[in-house]
Design an enzyme around this catalytic site. Sequence first.
Site, PDB file in Angstrom:
ATOM      1  CG  ASP A  67      12.025   9.680   3.481  1.00  0.00           C
ATOM      2  OD1 ASP A  67      12.681   9.953   2.457  1.00  0.00           O
ATOM      3  OD2 ASP A  67      10.864   9.253   3.442  1.00  0.00           O
ATOM      4  CG  ASN A 136       1.707   2.407   4.369  1.00  0.00           C
ATOM      5  OD1 ASN A 136       2.016   3.411   3.726  1.00  0.00           O
ATOM      6  ND2 ASN A 136       2.499   1.895   5.291  1.00  0.00           N
ATOM      7  CG  HIS A 138       4.470   5.691   3.760  1.00  0.00           C
ATOM      8  ND1 HIS A 138       5.226   4.545   3.871  1.00  0.00           N
ATOM      9  CD2 HIS A 138       4.760   6.180   2.520  1.00  0.00           C
ATOM     10  CE1 HIS A 138       5.934   4.373   2.776  1.00  0.00           C
ATOM     11  NE2 HIS A 138       5.664   5.344   1.939  1.00  0.00           N
ATOM     12  CD  GLU A 143       5.730   3.115   7.132  1.00  0.00           C
ATOM     13  OE1 GLU A 143       4.746   3.421   6.429  1.00  0.00           O
ATOM     14  OE2 GLU A 143       6.679   2.429   6.715  1.00  0.00           O
TER      15      GLU A 143
HETATM   16  P1  PGA Z   1       6.936   5.270  -4.798  1.00  0.00           P
HETATM   17  O1  PGA Z   1       6.982   5.485  -3.244  1.00  0.00           O
HETATM   18  O2  PGA Z   1       7.020   6.615  -5.421  1.00  0.00           O
HETATM   19  O3  PGA Z   1       8.127   4.431  -5.110  1.00  0.00           O
HETATM   20  O4  PGA Z   1       5.643   4.574  -5.121  1.00  0.00           O
HETATM   21  C1  PGA Z   1       6.229   6.502  -2.663  1.00  0.00           C
HETATM   22  C2  PGA Z   1       6.335   6.451  -1.169  1.00  0.00           C
HETATM   23  O5  PGA Z   1       6.549   5.364  -0.613  1.00  0.00           O
HETATM   24  O6  PGA Z   1       6.189   7.513  -0.542  1.00  0.00           O
END
Ligand code: PGA
Length: 256
Positions: A67, A136, A138, A143
Amino acid sequence: MRIIVYQNYQLLSKKAAQIIASQIILKPNSILGLATGSTPIGTYKNLIKMYEEGLIDFSKVTTFNLDEYYQLPIDNNQSYHFFMNDNLFNHININKENIHIPNGMAKDIDNECLNYDKIIDNSGGIDIQLLGIGNNAHIGFNEPTINFNKKTHIVTLDESTRKANARFFSSLEEVPTKAITMGTGSIFKSKKILLLASGKNKAKAIYNTVYGEVTPEVPSSILQFHQDVILILDTEAASLLKDKDYEVLNEISKVR
Ligand code: PGA
Protein backbone atom coordinates in the site's frame (compact mmCIF):
# COMPACT_ATOMS: atom_id res chain seq x y z
CA MET A 1 -2.67 -22.03 9.57
CA ARG A 2 0.63 -22.56 11.34
CA ILE A 3 1.14 -20.45 14.47
CA ILE A 4 4.61 -19.87 15.89
CA VAL A 5 5.03 -17.88 19.08
CA TYR A 6 8.25 -16.37 20.36
CA GLN A 7 9.00 -14.77 23.70
CA ASN A 8 9.84 -11.44 22.17
CA TYR A 9 9.91 -9.22 19.10
CA GLN A 10 13.63 -9.80 18.40
CA LEU A 11 13.19 -13.55 17.99
CA LEU A 12 10.00 -13.11 15.98
CA SER A 13 11.85 -10.77 13.60
CA LYS A 14 14.77 -13.13 13.21
CA LYS A 15 12.49 -16.06 12.38
CA ALA A 16 10.52 -14.01 9.83
CA ALA A 17 13.77 -12.96 8.14
CA GLN A 18 14.95 -16.58 8.07
CA ILE A 19 11.78 -17.65 6.30
CA ILE A 20 12.08 -14.87 3.70
CA ALA A 21 15.79 -15.61 3.25
CA SER A 22 14.98 -19.30 2.69
CA GLN A 23 12.52 -18.31 0.00
CA ILE A 24 15.19 -16.21 -1.76
CA ILE A 25 17.79 -18.97 -1.46
CA LEU A 26 15.38 -21.55 -2.89
CA LYS A 27 14.25 -19.23 -5.69
CA PRO A 28 16.65 -16.34 -6.36
CA ASN A 29 14.11 -14.59 -8.61
CA SER A 30 11.39 -14.72 -5.94
CA ILE A 31 8.49 -12.30 -5.97
CA LEU A 32 8.16 -10.86 -2.48
CA GLY A 33 5.13 -9.01 -1.13
CA LEU A 34 6.31 -6.47 1.42
CA ALA A 35 4.69 -4.48 4.20
CA THR A 36 5.34 -1.25 6.09
CA GLY A 37 4.54 -0.26 9.68
CA SER A 38 6.62 -0.78 12.78
CA THR A 39 6.26 -4.58 12.92
CA PRO A 40 8.40 -5.57 9.87
CA ILE A 41 11.26 -3.21 10.71
CA GLY A 42 13.09 -5.89 12.74
CA THR A 43 12.64 -8.38 9.90
CA TYR A 44 14.15 -5.94 7.43
CA LYS A 45 17.10 -5.27 9.79
CA ASN A 46 17.79 -9.02 9.91
CA LEU A 47 17.51 -9.34 6.13
CA ILE A 48 19.99 -6.49 5.67
CA LYS A 49 22.39 -8.25 8.06
CA MET A 50 22.07 -11.52 6.14
CA TYR A 51 22.72 -9.66 2.89
CA GLU A 52 25.81 -8.00 4.39
CA GLU A 53 27.05 -11.38 5.55
CA GLY A 54 26.70 -12.68 2.00
CA LEU A 55 23.94 -15.14 2.88
CA ILE A 56 21.33 -13.72 0.51
CA ASP A 57 21.36 -11.94 -2.82
CA PHE A 58 18.52 -9.62 -3.84
CA SER A 59 19.76 -8.95 -7.38
CA LYS A 60 17.05 -11.07 -9.03
CA VAL A 61 14.30 -10.45 -6.46
CA THR A 62 11.14 -8.51 -7.36
CA THR A 63 9.02 -6.80 -4.71
CA PHE A 64 5.47 -5.52 -4.47
CA ASN A 65 4.42 -3.41 -1.53
CA LEU A 66 0.95 -3.63 -0.12
CA ASP A 67 0.00 0.00 0.00
CA GLU A 68 0.82 3.68 -0.15
CA TYR A 69 -0.86 6.82 1.12
CA TYR A 70 -2.92 8.75 -1.41
CA GLN A 71 -1.42 12.06 -2.49
CA LEU A 72 1.54 12.00 -0.17
CA PRO A 73 4.65 12.84 -2.25
CA ILE A 74 7.08 9.93 -2.34
CA ASP A 75 9.89 12.05 -0.90
CA ASN A 76 7.76 12.85 2.16
CA ASN A 77 9.41 10.97 5.01
CA GLN A 78 6.08 9.40 5.95
CA SER A 79 5.43 7.93 2.51
CA TYR A 80 5.83 4.20 2.20
CA HIS A 81 8.25 4.75 -0.69
CA PHE A 82 10.47 6.62 1.76
CA PHE A 83 9.97 3.98 4.45
CA MET A 84 10.97 1.11 2.18
CA ASN A 85 14.07 2.87 0.87
CA ASP A 86 15.10 3.84 4.36
CA ASN A 87 14.41 0.52 6.07
CA LEU A 88 15.39 -1.93 3.33
CA PHE A 89 16.00 -1.04 -0.30
CA ASN A 90 18.86 1.45 0.25
CA HIS A 91 20.79 -1.24 2.10
CA ILE A 92 20.55 -4.23 -0.23
CA ASN A 93 21.48 -5.02 -3.84
CA ILE A 94 17.94 -4.99 -5.23
CA ASN A 95 17.51 -3.77 -8.78
CA LYS A 96 15.42 -0.58 -8.41
CA GLU A 97 13.44 -1.55 -11.52
CA ASN A 98 12.17 -4.59 -9.67
CA ILE A 99 10.63 -2.55 -6.85
CA HIS A 100 6.88 -1.89 -7.04
CA ILE A 101 4.94 0.33 -4.67
CA PRO A 102 1.51 1.78 -5.55
CA ASN A 103 1.82 5.35 -6.76
CA GLY A 104 -0.41 7.46 -4.54
CA MET A 105 0.36 10.51 -6.69
CA ALA A 106 -0.89 8.93 -9.94
CA LYS A 107 -3.19 11.19 -11.95
CA ASP A 108 -5.36 8.26 -13.00
CA ILE A 109 -5.80 6.29 -9.80
CA ASP A 110 -8.19 3.71 -11.29
CA ASN A 111 -5.64 2.89 -13.96
CA GLU A 112 -2.85 2.77 -11.38
CA CYS A 113 -4.82 0.22 -9.34
CA LEU A 114 -5.74 -1.89 -12.38
CA ASN A 115 -2.16 -1.86 -13.57
CA TYR A 116 -0.76 -2.84 -10.19
CA ASP A 117 -2.72 -6.10 -10.15
CA LYS A 118 -1.79 -6.72 -13.79
CA ILE A 119 1.94 -6.33 -13.08
CA ILE A 120 1.66 -8.71 -10.12
CA ASP A 121 -0.16 -11.28 -12.26
CA ASN A 122 2.30 -10.89 -15.14
CA SER A 123 5.22 -11.43 -12.77
CA GLY A 124 3.85 -14.89 -11.99
CA GLY A 125 2.31 -13.92 -8.65
CA ILE A 126 3.68 -13.29 -5.19
CA ASP A 127 5.67 -16.18 -3.72
CA ILE A 128 5.57 -14.94 -0.15
CA GLN A 129 3.57 -12.04 1.22
CA LEU A 130 4.68 -10.40 4.45
CA LEU A 131 1.83 -8.87 6.46
CA GLY A 132 1.38 -6.87 9.63
CA ILE A 133 -2.08 -6.52 11.09
CA GLY A 134 -4.00 -3.48 12.29
CA ASN A 135 -5.59 -3.27 15.75
CA ASN A 136 -8.83 -3.46 13.78
CA ALA A 137 -7.58 -6.58 11.91
CA HIS A 138 -6.90 -4.78 8.65
CA ILE A 139 -4.35 -6.33 6.28
CA GLY A 140 -2.67 -3.93 3.92
CA PHE A 141 -5.13 -1.06 4.24
CA ASN A 142 -8.17 -3.29 3.78
CA GLU A 143 -10.28 -1.85 6.56
CA PRO A 144 -13.28 -3.63 8.16
CA THR A 145 -16.18 -3.25 5.75
CA ILE A 146 -19.15 -5.09 4.27
CA ASN A 147 -17.37 -6.74 1.31
CA PHE A 148 -13.97 -8.25 0.74
CA ASN A 149 -12.23 -6.07 -1.82
CA LYS A 150 -10.74 -8.28 -4.49
CA LYS A 151 -8.40 -5.92 -6.26
CA THR A 152 -6.04 -3.05 -5.66
CA HIS A 153 -8.18 -0.02 -4.87
CA ILE A 154 -8.37 3.33 -3.17
CA VAL A 155 -9.65 3.23 0.38
CA THR A 156 -10.75 5.71 3.02
CA LEU A 157 -8.78 5.00 6.16
CA ASP A 158 -10.58 4.19 9.40
CA GLU A 159 -10.27 6.79 12.10
CA SER A 160 -8.71 4.07 14.30
CA THR A 161 -6.03 3.47 11.63
CA ARG A 162 -5.32 7.19 11.28
CA LYS A 163 -5.04 7.49 15.06
CA ALA A 164 -2.73 4.46 15.25
CA ASN A 165 -0.52 5.90 12.50
CA ALA A 166 -0.56 9.43 13.92
CA ARG A 167 2.45 8.44 16.04
CA PHE A 168 4.59 8.73 12.90
CA PHE A 169 3.30 12.22 11.97
CA SER A 170 3.48 15.48 13.91
CA SER A 171 -0.32 15.60 14.29
CA LEU A 172 -3.43 13.55 13.47
CA GLU A 173 -4.46 16.16 10.87
CA GLU A 174 -1.35 15.34 8.84
CA VAL A 175 -2.25 11.65 8.48
CA PRO A 176 -3.71 11.14 5.00
CA THR A 177 -7.38 10.14 4.89
CA LYS A 178 -6.97 7.81 1.92
CA ALA A 179 -4.58 5.20 0.58
CA ILE A 180 -4.12 2.77 -2.28
CA THR A 181 -4.00 -0.82 -1.10
CA MET A 182 -3.75 -4.24 -2.65
CA GLY A 183 -7.15 -5.85 -2.20
CA THR A 184 -7.82 -8.76 0.10
CA GLY A 185 -8.16 -10.82 -3.08
CA SER A 186 -4.76 -9.66 -4.40
CA ILE A 187 -3.20 -10.62 -1.05
CA PHE A 188 -5.04 -13.95 -0.95
CA LYS A 189 -3.56 -14.94 -4.31
CA SER A 190 -0.06 -15.04 -2.77
CA LYS A 191 1.36 -18.53 -2.63
CA LYS A 192 2.51 -18.18 0.97
CA ILE A 193 1.53 -15.63 3.60
CA LEU A 194 3.60 -14.64 6.61
CA LEU A 195 1.73 -12.50 9.13
CA LEU A 196 3.61 -10.89 12.01
CA ALA A 197 2.10 -9.43 15.16
CA SER A 198 3.74 -8.12 18.28
CA GLY A 199 2.26 -6.59 21.42
CA LYS A 200 -0.87 -6.77 23.54
CA ASN A 201 -2.80 -4.32 21.34
CA LYS A 202 -2.82 -6.96 18.57
CA ALA A 203 -4.12 -9.82 20.76
CA LYS A 204 -7.81 -9.36 19.97
CA ALA A 205 -7.20 -9.02 16.22
CA ILE A 206 -5.12 -12.21 16.33
CA TYR A 207 -7.80 -14.05 18.30
CA ASN A 208 -10.40 -13.04 15.71
CA THR A 209 -8.07 -13.97 12.84
CA VAL A 210 -7.64 -17.48 14.20
CA TYR A 211 -11.01 -18.33 15.75
CA GLY A 212 -13.48 -15.72 14.53
CA GLU A 213 -16.12 -15.85 11.86
CA VAL A 214 -14.70 -15.26 8.38
CA THR A 215 -16.10 -11.86 7.58
CA PRO A 216 -14.97 -8.64 5.87
CA GLU A 217 -15.62 -6.97 9.24
CA VAL A 218 -12.41 -8.78 10.27
CA PRO A 219 -10.36 -8.58 7.05
CA SER A 220 -7.59 -10.89 8.31
CA SER A 221 -10.13 -13.67 9.02
CA ILE A 222 -10.06 -14.57 5.31
CA LEU A 223 -6.63 -16.08 5.98
CA GLN A 224 -8.40 -19.04 7.63
CA PHE A 225 -9.23 -20.17 4.08
CA HIS A 226 -5.69 -19.80 2.70
CA GLN A 227 -3.73 -23.01 2.42
CA ASP A 228 -0.28 -21.71 3.38
CA VAL A 229 -0.31 -19.13 6.17
CA ILE A 230 2.21 -18.77 8.97
CA LEU A 231 1.50 -16.44 11.88
CA ILE A 232 4.60 -15.43 13.81
CA LEU A 233 3.63 -13.80 17.09
CA ASP A 234 5.17 -12.73 20.34
CA THR A 235 3.59 -13.97 23.56
CA GLU A 236 1.62 -10.76 24.04
CA ALA A 237 0.00 -10.88 20.61
CA ALA A 238 -0.73 -14.58 21.20
CA SER A 239 -2.07 -14.05 24.72
CA LEU A 240 -5.71 -14.80 23.85
CA LEU A 241 -4.95 -17.98 21.88
CA LYS A 242 -5.20 -21.46 23.34
CA ASP A 243 -1.75 -22.93 24.04
CA LYS A 244 -2.60 -26.17 22.29
CA ASP A 245 -2.97 -24.34 18.98
CA TYR A 246 0.61 -23.17 18.69
CA GLU A 247 4.23 -24.01 19.21
CA VAL A 248 6.26 -21.76 21.51
CA LEU A 249 9.91 -21.23 20.80
CA ASN A 250 12.22 -19.56 23.28
CA GLU A 251 15.44 -19.72 21.40
CA ILE A 252 16.01 -19.02 17.74
CA SER A 253 18.65 -21.77 17.85
CA LYS A 254 15.86 -24.33 18.21
CA VAL A 255 14.75 -23.61 14.67
CA ARG A 256 18.17 -23.37 13.07
P1 PGA B 1 2.18 -1.74 12.80
O1 PGA B 1 1.04 -1.65 11.72
O2 PGA B 1 3.14 -2.76 12.32
O3 PGA B 1 2.78 -0.38 12.84
O4 PGA B 1 1.53 -2.13 14.10
C1 PGA B 1 0.52 -2.82 11.17
C2 PGA B 1 -0.63 -2.50 10.25
O5 PGA B 1 -1.30 -1.48 10.45
O6 PGA B 1 -0.86 -3.29 9.32
